[in-house]
Each structure stands twice: as structure tokens, then as C-alpha cells.
Scaffold this motif. Structure first.
Motif, PDB file in Angstrom:
ATOM      1  N   ASP A 156     -58.487 -24.298 -42.083  1.00 11.25           N
ATOM      2  CA  ASP A 156     -57.963 -22.992 -41.680  1.00 11.25           C
ATOM      3  C   ASP A 156     -57.586 -22.166 -42.904  1.00 11.25           C
ATOM      4  OD1 ASP A 156     -57.463 -21.555 -39.209  1.00 11.25           O
ATOM      5  OD2 ASP A 156     -55.356 -21.519 -39.814  1.00 11.25           O
ATOM      6  N   GLU A 157     -56.933 -22.805 -43.876  1.00 17.20           N
ATOM      7  CA  GLU A 157     -56.547 -22.112 -45.107  1.00 17.20           C
ATOM      8  C   GLU A 157     -57.787 -21.717 -45.923  1.00 17.20           C
ATOM      9  OE1 GLU A 157     -53.561 -21.106 -46.194  1.00 17.20           O
ATOM     10  OE2 GLU A 157     -52.701 -21.775 -44.294  1.00 17.20           O
ATOM     11  N   PHE A 158     -58.802 -22.573 -45.924  1.00 12.97           N
ATOM     12  CA  PHE A 158     -60.039 -22.275 -46.647  1.00 12.97           C
ATOM     13  C   PHE A 158     -60.716 -21.033 -46.072  1.00 12.97           C
ATOM     14  CE2 PHE A 158     -64.644 -22.730 -47.221  1.00 12.97           C
ATOM     15  CZ  PHE A 158     -64.727 -22.929 -48.593  1.00 12.97           C
ATOM     16  N   ILE A 159     -60.791 -20.958 -44.744  1.00 13.88           N
ATOM     17  CA  ILE A 159     -61.405 -19.799 -44.093  1.00 13.88           C
ATOM     18  C   ILE A 159     -60.604 -18.533 -44.389  1.00 13.88           C
ATOM     19  CG2 ILE A 159     -61.956 -18.748 -41.866  1.00 13.88           C
ATOM     20  CD1 ILE A 159     -62.494 -21.593 -40.815  1.00 13.88           C
ATOM     21  N   ASN A 160     -59.286 -18.625 -44.273  1.00 10.02           N
ATOM     22  CA  ASN A 160     -58.436 -17.461 -44.573  1.00 10.02           C
ATOM     23  C   ASN A 160     -58.677 -16.964 -45.997  1.00 10.02           C
ATOM     24  OD1 ASN A 160     -57.280 -17.572 -42.047  1.00 10.02           O
ATOM     25  ND2 ASN A 160     -55.440 -18.651 -42.728  1.00 10.02           N
ATOM     26  N   PHE A 161     -58.746 -17.915 -46.921  1.00 10.15           N
ATOM     27  CA  PHE A 161     -58.945 -17.557 -48.328  1.00 10.15           C
ATOM     28  C   PHE A 161     -60.283 -16.866 -48.536  1.00 10.15           C
ATOM     29  CE2 PHE A 161     -60.408 -18.547 -52.627  1.00 10.15           C
ATOM     30  CZ  PHE A 161     -59.345 -18.072 -53.380  1.00 10.15           C
ATOM     31  N   LYS A 162     -61.335 -17.400 -47.934  1.00 11.97           N
ATOM     32  CA  LYS A 162     -62.674 -16.858 -48.161  1.00 11.97           C
ATOM     33  C   LYS A 162     -62.841 -15.469 -47.553  1.00 11.97           C
ATOM     34  CE  LYS A 162     -64.461 -20.015 -50.712  1.00 11.97           C
ATOM     35  NZ  LYS A 162     -64.816 -19.688 -52.113  1.00 11.97           N
ATOM     36  N   VAL A 163     -62.273 -15.227 -46.374  1.00 14.17           N
ATOM     37  CA  VAL A 163     -62.413 -13.885 -45.788  1.00 14.17           C
ATOM     38  C   VAL A 163     -61.593 -12.865 -46.578  1.00 14.17           C
ATOM     39  CG1 VAL A 163     -63.012 -14.706 -43.482  1.00 14.17           C
ATOM     40  CG2 VAL A 163     -60.606 -14.315 -44.051  1.00 14.17           C
ATOM     41  N   LEU A 164     -60.456 -13.288 -47.132  1.00 18.73           N
ATOM     42  CA  LEU A 164     -59.678 -12.396 -47.988  1.00 18.73           C
ATOM     43  C   LEU A 164     -60.401 -12.141 -49.303  1.00 18.73           C
ATOM     44  CD1 LEU A 164     -55.993 -13.649 -47.531  1.00 18.73           C
ATOM     45  CD2 LEU A 164     -56.851 -11.349 -47.021  1.00 18.73           C
ATOM     46  N   LEU A 165     -61.017 -13.181 -49.855  1.00 21.90           N
ATOM     47  CA  LEU A 165     -61.753 -13.025 -51.106  1.00 21.90           C
ATOM     48  C   LEU A 165     -62.919 -12.057 -50.938  1.00 21.90           C
ATOM     49  CD1 LEU A 165     -62.273 -13.862 -54.042  1.00 21.90           C
ATOM     50  CD2 LEU A 165     -63.605 -15.798 -53.164  1.00 21.90           C
ATOM     51  N   GLU A 166     -63.631 -12.212 -49.833  1.00 26.00           N
ATOM     52  CA  GLU A 166     -64.755 -11.318 -49.568  1.00 26.00           C
ATOM     53  C   GLU A 166     -64.278  -9.871 -49.444  1.00 26.00           C
ATOM     54  OE1 GLU A 166     -68.327 -10.664 -46.277  1.00 26.00           O
ATOM     55  OE2 GLU A 166     -67.158 -12.521 -46.299  1.00 26.00           O
ATOM     56  N   GLU A 167     -63.159  -9.682 -48.752  1.00 21.59           N
ATOM     57  CA  GLU A 167     -62.610  -8.333 -48.600  1.00 21.59           C
ATOM     58  C   GLU A 167     -62.162  -7.769 -49.945  1.00 21.59           C
ATOM     59  OE1 GLU A 167     -59.545  -6.176 -45.518  1.00 21.59           O
ATOM     60  OE2 GLU A 167     -58.806  -7.935 -46.601  1.00 21.59           O
ATOM     61  N   ALA A 168     -61.551  -8.624 -50.775  1.00 27.60           N
ATOM     62  CA  ALA A 168     -61.091  -8.185 -52.098  1.00 27.60           C
ATOM     63  C   ALA A 168     -62.257  -7.731 -52.959  1.00 27.60           C
ATOM     64  CB  ALA A 168     -60.329  -9.323 -52.786  1.00 27.60           C
ATOM     65  N   VAL A 169     -63.359  -8.494 -52.946  1.00 25.70           N
ATOM     66  CA  VAL A 169     -64.536  -8.140 -53.731  1.00 25.70           C
ATOM     67  C   VAL A 169     -65.133  -6.824 -53.236  1.00 25.70           C
ATOM     68  CG1 VAL A 169     -66.891  -8.836 -54.307  1.00 25.70           C
ATOM     69  CG2 VAL A 169     -65.046 -10.519 -54.388  1.00 25.70           C
ATOM     70  N   LYS A 170     -65.199  -6.650 -51.918  1.00 25.22           N
ATOM     71  CA  LYS A 170     -65.726  -5.403 -51.353  1.00 25.22           C
ATOM     72  C   LYS A 170     -64.882  -4.200 -51.775  1.00 25.22           C
ATOM     73  CE  LYS A 170     -67.965  -7.319 -47.240  1.00 25.22           C
ATOM     74  NZ  LYS A 170     -67.917  -7.412 -45.751  1.00 25.22           N
TER      75      LYS A 170
END
Length: 328
Positions: free
Chosen positions: A86-100
Motif C-alpha cells: 500500500d505504501e509502495f503504491i502511494n509513493f509511486k503515484v505521488l512520484l509520478e504526479e511530482a514528475v508531471k
């Protein structure tokens, strides 16, 4: 190979000091592969988020980096591994948003910090992780990007007004009114005869502690009948008589459903509610933290709702999350 990795404890200070420059995307990309190779690659993936495959190693590295005390036993615990995923998924969707949103980290400054980290291998906060230093660097930088993005989201969306703080303060003082604490000595007996003997000895000057140990059946008898400082509103009805007593006077004998009571008040302390100026920083921080938690939870729910998340079997006992199962 296990290498010595340092957990850097001033990440936030570094993020603030970073200057903007062109950043590298850390969301995984696929290189030019044939259709068959790509299909086989996806089959080996543990999880796919918005078309990007992640593998068991990716999740384990994330866990070791963010939860460094994780043991092999933890990784076989369904509840813990579900939390890790769950934490991994949260991190990755936030990372993707940050890069965008073009969040950038100064690579030169970052390399200097990493170099300093590597040179501090003898410090007390050095720990060993089953992760290479290069992968550690990648995770470290990704974390900085996410932290910077989260800080910006909070700065943009979280406001605590003076009126909100005052309202919370008024609720507090209404709920916790100023109260008097009484330092009380207490003897309780099962019959009136023992109570009468005890009170007579007290009036003749015998120490309260000695009389309490001799006659009282209350749990505080071993402490010489000393109840300490008490708020009467929290006590049985018979204790309300204490309000009428003068300090250092032996009370009459009072009867209750519990027995026969003798009290002696040895001190009174009025506890006043603290002023608004004193409590304001604490109330502000509580409101701020509450708003941040609520905002981030809702923001992550929205990100995951709009994400394409697929989870596959990868022998780590990590179960599907609610959002991922919906997207399968």
C-alpha cells in the motif's frame, strides 16, 4: 551484496536548499523491446501502475529503504506486507504526479550530499541494508522529490485560521473547566464501630497513616490513607462532603454504600486553564496536523482512483489492495 548505507536525517533541510534544474524522470520506462519481450517482461512484473511494471526487487528495495528494521519474518506477515505494498503504491503515484509537475532536485548538490553520506560510515546511525548504494541513491532522490512535492501541496492547500484556533480553544476551556484538586487522606471501614474508634484515635493526635493502616479497608491503606491530589467530580458521591471541610481538620463519619468514611484535607490546589496565548501554538499544530492527514488521505484516494493499478502473484505474501483489485 550488503553494503553499509547511511540514513540521512536532515532530508528536509536538503530539500529546502535544493535549487531548480532539469530533473531526470524516476518513473520506470521501458526500453525498445520487441512485443514478445515486452509481454514476457510484464509477466514477470509484481505490480503495474499506469502501464509501468515494478518487480519484487523494486518493492523489497523500497521496503528496506523506508522500513530498515524489516525482517524476513515481517515479509511473511500478510498484514505487514499488505501495508508495505500500500505504501509502495502511494509513493509511486505521488512520484509520478511530482514528475508531471516538474519537481526538480539539484543533481550537483545531491551528489555532494551523497558523497558526505558515504564518508560518514563510522557514525552511530549507519545501518546495513540488503540494497546496493546506487539503488539507495535512486530511492533517496525519489524520496526527496516526493517530499518536496508533498510540501508544496501542503503549502498550497492547508490553511489554519485564527478563528479556527480560537474556536478550538473555546471548546477546550468549556470541556475542561478550572477545577480544585484536593490532597485527601482517607479511611474507610466496613462498620460504624471501627470508624468511631479510628476517628477517636485521630482526634487524640495519633498519626493518620498509623490509624489508616490499622482500621481502613481501602486500597490506599498501605499508603497511610493518602489519596494524593484528586478532582472530586471524578469521585463517588460521598467524596463531595470534602468540599465543606477545612484544611487539616478531621471530618465527621460519613456513610455510603461502600462503608464508613473519614476524611482529612491536607491541601487544596486550584488548577486554572492556560491562557489562549499559551495554548495557541499547540492548538494550531493539532489543527494543522489533522488537516494535513485528511488532505493527503483524500489526495491519495483520488490519485489511486484515477490510476490503472494491477497486482500479480510474486511470492511476497503481499495481498491486493482495494484499489488495485478494482483495476484488475
Amino acid at each position: 551484496m550488503i553494503r553499509t548505507i547511511i540514513i540521512f536525517i536532515i532530508i528536509t533541510m536538503f530539500v529546502i536548499s535544493c535549487q531548480k534544474q532539469e530533473s531526470k524522470e524516476f518513473v520506470g520506462k521501458q526500453d525498445n523491446k520487441t512485443s514478445e519481450e515486452r509481454i514476457n517482461l510484464f509477466k514477470d512484473a509484481a505490480i503495474m501502475i499506469n502501464g509501468i511494471p515494478y518487480y519484487k526487487e523494486d518493492i523489497l528495495n523500497f521496503v528496506y529503504f523506508n522500513f530498515p528494521e524489516t525482517s524476513d519474518m515481517d515479509l511473511s506477515n500478510d498484514n505487514l506486507t499488505s501495508l508495505y505494498l500500500d505504501e509502495f503504491i502511494n509513493f509511486k503515484v505521488l512520484l509520478e504526479e511530482a514528475v508531471k509537475n516538474n519537481i526538480k532536485i539539484d543533481d550537483v548538490r545531491f551528489e555532494e550530499i551523497v558523497k558526505n553520506i558515504k564518508n560518514l560510515s563510522d557514525e552511530s546511525y549507519v545501518i546495513s541494508l540488503p540494497i546496493s548504494f546506487e539503488k539507495y541513491k535512486k530511492l533517496f532522490k525519489e524520496n526527496l522529490i516526493v517530499k518536496e512535492w508533498v510540501n508544496r501541496l501542503i503549502e498550497k492547500n492547508i490553511v489554519v485560521t485564527e478563528d479556527e484556533v480560537k474556536s478550538k480553544y473555546n471548546e477546550f476551556i468549556t470541556r475542561y473547566k478550572s477545577s480544585v484538586r484536593y490532597h485527601v487522606l482517607h479511611i474507610v471501614t466496613l462498620n460504624y464501630k471501627d470508624a468511631k474508634k479510628a476517628r477517636l484515635e485521630l482526634l487524640r493526635g495519633k498519626k493518620f497513616s498509623e490509624v489508616a493502616k490499622k482500621y481502613s479497608v481501602g486500597p490506599e491503606k498501605d499508603d497511610g490513607g493518602d489519596l494524593g491530589n484528586i478532582v472530586l467530580d471524578d469521585m463517588p458521591k460521598v467524596f463531595q462532603f470534602i468540599k465543606k471541610l477545612k484544611v487539616n481538620r478531621i471530618s465527621p463519619i460519613y456513610k455510603s454504600d461502600y462503608g464508613y468514611h473519614i476524611f482529612k484535607v491536607v491541601g487544596k490546589v486550584r488548577k486554572e486553564n492556560k491562557s489562549y496565548d499559551v495554548l495557541k501554538p499547540r492548538i494550531y499544530q493539532e489543527l494543522f496536523t489533522s488537516k494535513v492527514d485528511k488532505f493527503l488521505n483524500n489526495h491519495l484516494k483520488e490519485l489511486r482512483k484515477n490510476a490503472d493499478i494491477k497486482i500479480y502473484d510474486f511470492n511476497l505474501n503481499i495481498t491486493n489492495s482495494d484499489n488495485s483489485s478494482e483495476n484488475n
